[in-house]
Design a protein around this motif. Structure first.
Motif, PDB file in Angstrom:
ATOM      1  N   LYS A   1       0.808  -1.220   0.000  1.00 34.17           N
ATOM      2  CA  LYS A   1       0.000   0.000   0.000  1.00 34.17           C
ATOM      3  C   LYS A   1       0.845   1.275   0.000  1.00 34.17           C
ATOM      4  N   TYR A   2       2.142   1.137   0.301  1.00 32.10           N
ATOM      5  CA  TYR A   2       3.010   2.313   0.441  1.00 32.10           C
ATOM      6  C   TYR A   2       4.100   2.377  -0.619  1.00 32.10           C
ATOM      7  N   ARG A   3       4.493   1.242  -1.161  1.00 33.33           N
ATOM      8  CA  ARG A   3       5.600   1.196  -2.115  1.00 33.33           C
ATOM      9  C   ARG A   3       5.051   0.789  -3.480  1.00 33.33           C
TER      10      ARG A   3
ATOM     11  N   PRO B   1       4.379  -0.303   5.901  1.00 35.54           N
ATOM     12  CA  PRO B   1       4.880  -0.788   4.612  1.00 35.54           C
ATOM     13  C   PRO B   1       5.653  -2.098   4.693  1.00 35.54           C
TER      14      PRO B   1
END
Length: 344
Positions: free
Chosen positions: A223-225, A280
């Protein structure tokens, strides 16, 4: 892993296939299930709520359920309407439900000709969801249309999961019985097959990752990278893929993907992986070895990636889902007809 006794929702006679937290209501959760382990018989959609008991213990209660003629394999909450969710079934049907109503689904589609194993609602294009089928196809839908918007012949084998990218609105990823993870740009022309015999020409992916020599059963986007994914399957291994070489909008059909790490420990096939929505580095996996495992990708050199194991189920763990609202709260579902909710 130190954890309190999980809150449990028992669904007698119905093996659970997947679980999903509502993106709108902090305590609402739903479970897709099937009689007779999904081989034959009815399905049931369960809608439940978590709450604190008078003693302060975390608990879960069944609010209502809906019967279906065939087993349910997956579900996904609407990103537009707080009370709606979509389910997929062994008879090829897709149904949209409103949990404020007590009877029939409010929409139904029947284009897939085989079992529909996966569904995902886009959290960017919030009016669209995608489904994947045993016949190798992927379809994109919107609730307002009676027919699918797009059909991809994604693989020449069963597609177990399809997921929209949380970063790119027109990008989807799939995993399949052919061992590949593929990425498709929905803006490119697609070919709508007329049969499900695995002979139709494949739609052109923007990247193919040869993830495993055996079936790849599950995947999830970090969801972050952007362009970092996890996948897993029959080989009992969670793989972390760096796919930043992917060119969205490109016309070629490259093969690539760098495996950042392999997370080992499960004793049988892995049926589900999911990244944390809050960190993450954190992800979870559910397996036919009857455990759910929690991993970190930020383990110090020489130390284990394993954060903990939840081993309270007595059958295959086929679904796991992080709470979207409360960090560290995890739900797992199993063929033992039990939903477990606990804090990691």
């Amino acid at each position: 892993m130190n954890q309190a006794t999980p809150a449990v929702l028992h669904t007698p006679g119905f093996a659970q296939y997947n679980v999903a937290w509502s993106p709108f209501h902090t305590t609402r959760i739903a479970v897709a299930s099937s009689a007779n382990y999904g081989i034959v018989g009815n399905g049931r959609l369960h809608v439940a709520s978590t709450f604190q008991s008078p003693s302060g213990m975390a608990s879960v209660k069944l609010d209502k359920f809906y019967e279906t003629q065939d087993g349910l394999y997956d579900l996904s909450w609407s990103e537009v309407h707080e009370n709606q969710l979509v389910t997929t079934s062994g008879d090829g049907s897709i149904k949209l439900w409103d949990v404020m109503l007590n009877t029939l689904p409010i929409r139904a589609w029947r284009e897939h000709t085989r079992e529909v194993y996966g569904v995902d609602w886009s959290n960017i294009k919030k009016d669209q969801f995608a489904t994947c089928c045993m016949d190798g196809s992927v379809k994109v839908w919107t609730p307002e249309h009676p027919r699918s918007l797009t059909t991809l012949q994604a693989h020449h084998a069963c597609v177990y999961q399809v997921l929209f990218s949380p970063h790119q609105p027109d990008l989807v990823a799939t995993c399949s019985g052919d061992g590949a993870v593929r990425f498709f740009d929905l803006r490119t022309p697609s070919f709508a097959p007329t049969s499900n015999t695995f002979t139709a020409p494949l739609s052109a992916p923007v990247l193919t990752v040869p993830a495993s020599p055996s079936e790849e059963l599950t995947l999830d986007w970090n969801k972050y990278r952007p362009f970092i994914l996890a996948s897993a399957g029959i080989d009992k291994t969670v793989k972390i893929w760096d796919c930043r070489m992917l060119q969205v909008g490109g016309s070629s059909n490259p093969v690539g993907g760098k495996c950042e790490s392999r997370l080992l420990g499960h004793e049988y096939a892995i049926r589900k992986v999911q990244w944390s929505p809050h960190r993450p580095d954190l992800l979870t996996s559910g397996s036919y070895d009857m455990t759910c495992r929690i991993w970190t990708t930020n383990a110090p050199p020489g130390q284990t990636h394993l954060v903990g194991i939840h081993d309270a189920h007595t059958e295959f763990v086929v679904g796991c889902a992080w709470s979207l609202h409360e960090e560290g709260v995890l739900a797992t579902c199993s063929w033992d007809c039990n939903l477990h909710i606990f804090r990691v």
